[in-house]
Design a protein around this motif. Structure first.
Motif, PDB file in Angstrom:
ATOM      1  N   ASN B 178      -1.170   7.147  -0.228  1.00 64.28           N
ATOM      2  CA  ASN B 178      -2.437   7.394   0.480  1.00 64.28           C
ATOM      3  C   ASN B 178      -3.267   6.121   0.608  1.00 64.28           C
ATOM      4  O   ASN B 178      -3.764   5.629  -0.381  1.00 64.28           O
ATOM      5  CB  ASN B 178      -3.226   8.458  -0.293  1.00 64.28           C
ATOM      6  CG  ASN B 178      -4.507   8.856   0.411  1.00 64.28           C
ATOM      7  OD1 ASN B 178      -4.586   8.802   1.626  1.00 64.28           O
ATOM      8  ND2 ASN B 178      -5.516   9.224  -0.353  1.00 64.28           N
ATOM      9  N   PRO B 179      -3.466   5.607   1.842  1.00 60.84           N
ATOM     10  CA  PRO B 179      -2.841   6.020   3.097  1.00 60.84           C
ATOM     11  C   PRO B 179      -1.330   5.785   3.041  1.00 60.84           C
ATOM     12  O   PRO B 179      -0.848   4.981   2.264  1.00 60.84           O
ATOM     13  CB  PRO B 179      -3.498   5.138   4.156  1.00 60.84           C
ATOM     14  CG  PRO B 179      -4.342   4.140   3.453  1.00 60.84           C
ATOM     15  CD  PRO B 179      -4.372   4.456   2.005  1.00 60.84           C
ATOM     16  N   TYR B 185      -0.929   8.077   7.484  1.00 62.71           N
ATOM     17  CA  TYR B 185      -1.824   9.217   7.290  1.00 62.71           C
ATOM     18  C   TYR B 185      -2.753   8.982   6.106  1.00 62.71           C
ATOM     19  O   TYR B 185      -2.329   8.521   5.044  1.00 62.71           O
ATOM     20  CB  TYR B 185      -1.012  10.500   7.058  1.00 62.71           C
ATOM     21  CG  TYR B 185      -1.907  11.723   7.008  1.00 62.71           C
ATOM     22  CD1 TYR B 185      -2.455  12.243   8.174  1.00 62.71           C
ATOM     23  CD2 TYR B 185      -2.235  12.322   5.796  1.00 62.71           C
ATOM     24  CE1 TYR B 185      -3.309  13.351   8.138  1.00 62.71           C
ATOM     25  CE2 TYR B 185      -3.077  13.419   5.750  1.00 62.71           C
ATOM     26  CZ  TYR B 185      -3.617  13.926   6.927  1.00 62.71           C
ATOM     27  OH  TYR B 185      -4.456  15.010   6.890  1.00 62.71           O
ATOM     28  N   LEU B 186      -4.031   9.293   6.274  1.00 65.73           N
ATOM     29  CA  LEU B 186      -5.010   9.196   5.198  1.00 65.73           C
ATOM     30  C   LEU B 186      -5.389  10.610   4.755  1.00 65.73           C
ATOM     31  O   LEU B 186      -5.885  11.407   5.559  1.00 65.73           O
ATOM     32  CB  LEU B 186      -6.256   8.455   5.686  1.00 65.73           C
ATOM     33  CG  LEU B 186      -7.352   8.252   4.633  1.00 65.73           C
ATOM     34  CD1 LEU B 186      -6.953   7.164   3.641  1.00 65.73           C
ATOM     35  CD2 LEU B 186      -8.676   7.893   5.307  1.00 65.73           C
ATOM     36  N   VAL B 216      -8.123   1.198   5.900  1.00 66.97           N
ATOM     37  CA  VAL B 216      -8.560   2.510   6.360  1.00 66.97           C
ATOM     38  C   VAL B 216      -9.466   2.267   7.554  1.00 66.97           C
ATOM     39  O   VAL B 216     -10.358   1.431   7.480  1.00 66.97           O
ATOM     40  CB  VAL B 216      -9.304   3.242   5.223  1.00 66.97           C
ATOM     41  CG1 VAL B 216      -9.983   4.486   5.755  1.00 66.97           C
ATOM     42  CG2 VAL B 216      -8.341   3.591   4.103  1.00 66.97           C
ATOM     43  N   HIS B 222     -11.792   6.117   2.022  1.00 64.49           N
ATOM     44  CA  HIS B 222     -10.658   6.477   1.180  1.00 64.49           C
ATOM     45  C   HIS B 222     -11.149   7.246  -0.035  1.00 64.49           C
ATOM     46  O   HIS B 222     -12.141   6.882  -0.647  1.00 64.49           O
ATOM     47  CB  HIS B 222      -9.930   5.210   0.732  1.00 64.49           C
ATOM     48  CG  HIS B 222      -8.736   5.486  -0.132  1.00 64.49           C
ATOM     49  ND1 HIS B 222      -8.795   5.470  -1.509  1.00 64.49           N
ATOM     50  CD2 HIS B 222      -7.465   5.806   0.189  1.00 64.49           C
ATOM     51  CE1 HIS B 222      -7.596   5.764  -1.997  1.00 64.49           C
ATOM     52  NE2 HIS B 222      -6.771   5.970  -0.993  1.00 64.49           N
ATOM     53  N   GLY B 326      -4.680   4.752   8.553  1.00 63.84           N
ATOM     54  CA  GLY B 326      -4.674   3.753   7.498  1.00 63.84           C
ATOM     55  C   GLY B 326      -3.339   3.040   7.450  1.00 63.84           C
ATOM     56  O   GLY B 326      -2.429   3.343   8.232  1.00 63.84           O
TER      57      GLY B 326
END
Lengths: 403, 403
Positions: B178-179, B185-186, B216, B222, B326
């Protein structure tokens, strides 16, 4: 009455079984001694006080990188060609494709273990051995089967039959450290050839940790497992720049083998972690140009230290020591019941002229429980005069210590 | 007739199962294309072209080391205090004792896997995922259980029930990136909190690979797993300086958790390998002083590249793309049957104005067989103009490509 559910995810069995550093629990006692104003001579550490070759330090100072990028997972071709050339000069004939650059000898061991062993497989190691072999074995789910070498025999290899008695259908490799940490023992050509016969007979790998190759004394020559004709498919060498160029913190090592399946499999482990450290590779590549005079001086220094250490230790009643032919360690048997307690007592309760010593209890270098309890490992990485002072402190301590 | 015994020691099952790099088999074709004089645009690599902050490069140039020595296994206290301070500035409240400095995010993953999972245990990972998670899982003897996220949903987390359907008595952790690499994808705060509920309910660890935290876009914030109140015993963060300061080759990462048992166990794995690389720690410690303006510029650059890439990709008929929020990757669905064949064809058979592109087939980012076969991952680590040219080549190629 109410039942509270303890919400706490579980640590793995493997994690619980990972050994702690055998020295770590002594560190707070050393720190406390220093806080009291007592000078501590550190005979326990494997971090040499020798300087890194100037050209390696300089190579980093003049780097021209704009981006600290990944290198190839196996290390750059240029660097590996130079490493192959280093081996060639040492009468070891390997190609750059037989070499994977790793993050220290530690990672080379981890890749070798992963490549040749599955969970539950067994590896035979003459003990006492480098304590972290236990850690890498646990991390890899592998069982260490020790074969005991004795201080009375100066830690020479036990008879061939003792190895063969230990080989089972689970045995995948024999691991030696040559010259040895913690024993300083240097295996003879004959001993290496004996091991070669065993591994060929039983289809095993022979993994040799040869990181101390350059530290061999008394004009004896180091004999590598890579020099045995016919052992190409079985021989794996673990190597490192850490001690050779006194750059332990670089974290650069090599995995070397002429077995193509082994190298191509180990490379997959290397690819998963992307790259060995780039800056350290710059320093390590430069270090390969270190002139012979550097090694001659370092060797002379260690030999002098060893001789002084041996001489001083002999003056202590009840002490037994195996004279090392290589590396910079030795195992010393003390007239105490438990070297662990003694080591702690030295730091906690003893001082002589406001000085004391820290030693590594040797039990952590054995995997057989109860063996080596009265032994310590001494690393002679201090200047000669400090060694003399330190051994004298040990002598005075043993006069008053009561088990 | 005579039977010849093939004397050849065995490679481990684990070694045989280690995945090869999904890109590696394409490399010879890229090299051949370059040899023919064709320019190759590399859309496949995660090595940013961004420069390392000057102060990090300089810190290494002016080092005053005489010996490149080991550091503490967990990294120096000073460095870890500065890292804790970095997190504090990012609203993540951790102490330096909650941090272990590792050799890249890779080693942080390896220690985390070893600390929480035994052979045969399971880890749930939303796929597509960073291909090397497969490698670390195989190396650790752990089974990856994928939960499919879809390009149609922009790779959002699947419904909570889909996770719960996969949890067995062997499940020990959920791992997210994450991301995300490769999706960009975030995860939203709500998604992270949903995962937190699942792991608390089932006593699992939630491991979050947050190495792209700084990347991001679109003013979205985030949200770290370390920011969830009550998740202290479950949350583990994998971090790295590699992308943050464009110093992938440093090989410095961190393992962060407020779970004391987790950290003390992971430390034993760290001790076995002695020390993270010293020179790289000097560069990385200096990098923490990087001014915000550096990140602002880098972020603006990546956002611009992303926007351009999206715009250009939209002009290709039959192409589907999930817009990343992100990192610097995106997954692109192509109107082809097999992206692997297409990627090879691009390098082997195609050129447009004597140029071609190299892309990463996305199947290697899935562990479910047969999924993602018509997808590729694009890393937008090239300058804007090169991206435009590269996407145009892709467009021309798709006009003529026949499955």
């Amino acid at each position: 009455m109410c039942i509270i559910k303890l919400v706490m995810p579980k640590i793995s069995q493997k994690g619980q079984h990972m050994p702690s550093s055998p020295i770590r629990k002594l560190v707070p006692f050393a720190e406390a001694a220093e806080k009291r104003g007592t000078t501590v001579f550190y005979l326990n550490i494997g971090q040499p006080d020798i300087k890194t070759p100037q050209l390696a330090l300089d190579a980093v100072r003049i780097h021209s990188l704009e981006t600290i990028a990944y290198t190839r997972s196996e290390g750059s071709e240029d660097y590996r060609k130079k490493i192959a050339n280093y081996y060639e000069k040492n009468d070891i004939h390997v190609n750059h494709n037989d070499i994977i650059v790793t993050t220290g000898g530690s990672e080379a061991l981890l890749f070798a273990f992963g490549t040749v062993m599955d969970e539950g497989d067994e590896i035979i190691i003459p003990e006492p051995f480098y304590a972290n072999y236990n850690g890498f074995s646990t991390a890899s789910g592998v069982k260490v089967v020790p074969v005991i070498s004795k201080i009375e025999d100066n830690f020479a290899l036990p008879p061939i039959q003792e190895f063969e008695n230990l080989i089972t259908s689970k045995t995948r490799a024999i691991l030696i450290c040559n010259p040895g940490n913690p024993t300083g023992y240097l295996y003879s050509e004959a001993e290496i050839k004996t091991l070669a016969e065993i591994v060929k007979k039983h289809d095993l790998f022979l993994i040799a940790d040869e990181v101390y190759r350059e530290f061999v004394y008394d004009d004896v020559k180091h004999f590598s497992v890579l020099q045995v004709t016919g052992l190409e498919e079985h021989a794996i060498v673990i190597d490192s720049v850490s001690k050779r160029y006194s750059m332990c913190g670089a974290r650069i090592g090599y995995l070397v083998s002429k077995n193509k399946s082994f190298i191509s499999t180990a490379l997959k482990f290397a690819q998963a972690r992307l790259s060995p450290p780039t800056l350290a590779q710059i320093a390590s590549e430069a270090a390969l140009e270190t002139p012979q005079s550097y090694f001659d001086e370092v060797k002379a220094e260690y030999m002098q230290r060893r001789n002084t250490l041996m001489k001083e230790l002999e003056t202590i009643p009840g002490v037994k020591v195996a004279k090392p032919n290589g590396a910079f360690y030795c195992i010393v048997e003390l007239p105490v019941k438990n070297a662990d307690d003694f080591a702690q007592w030295l730091l906690e309760k003893f001082e002589f002229n406001n000085q004391t010593v820290m030693v590594a209890p040797a039990a952590g270098f054995y995997s057989t429980p109860g063996v080596g309890l009265n032994q310590i490992r001494i690393a002679y990485v201090l200047h000669e005069q400090s060694l003399i002072t330190a051994v004298n402190i040990l002598k005075e301590a043993l006069k008053v210590y009561k088990d």
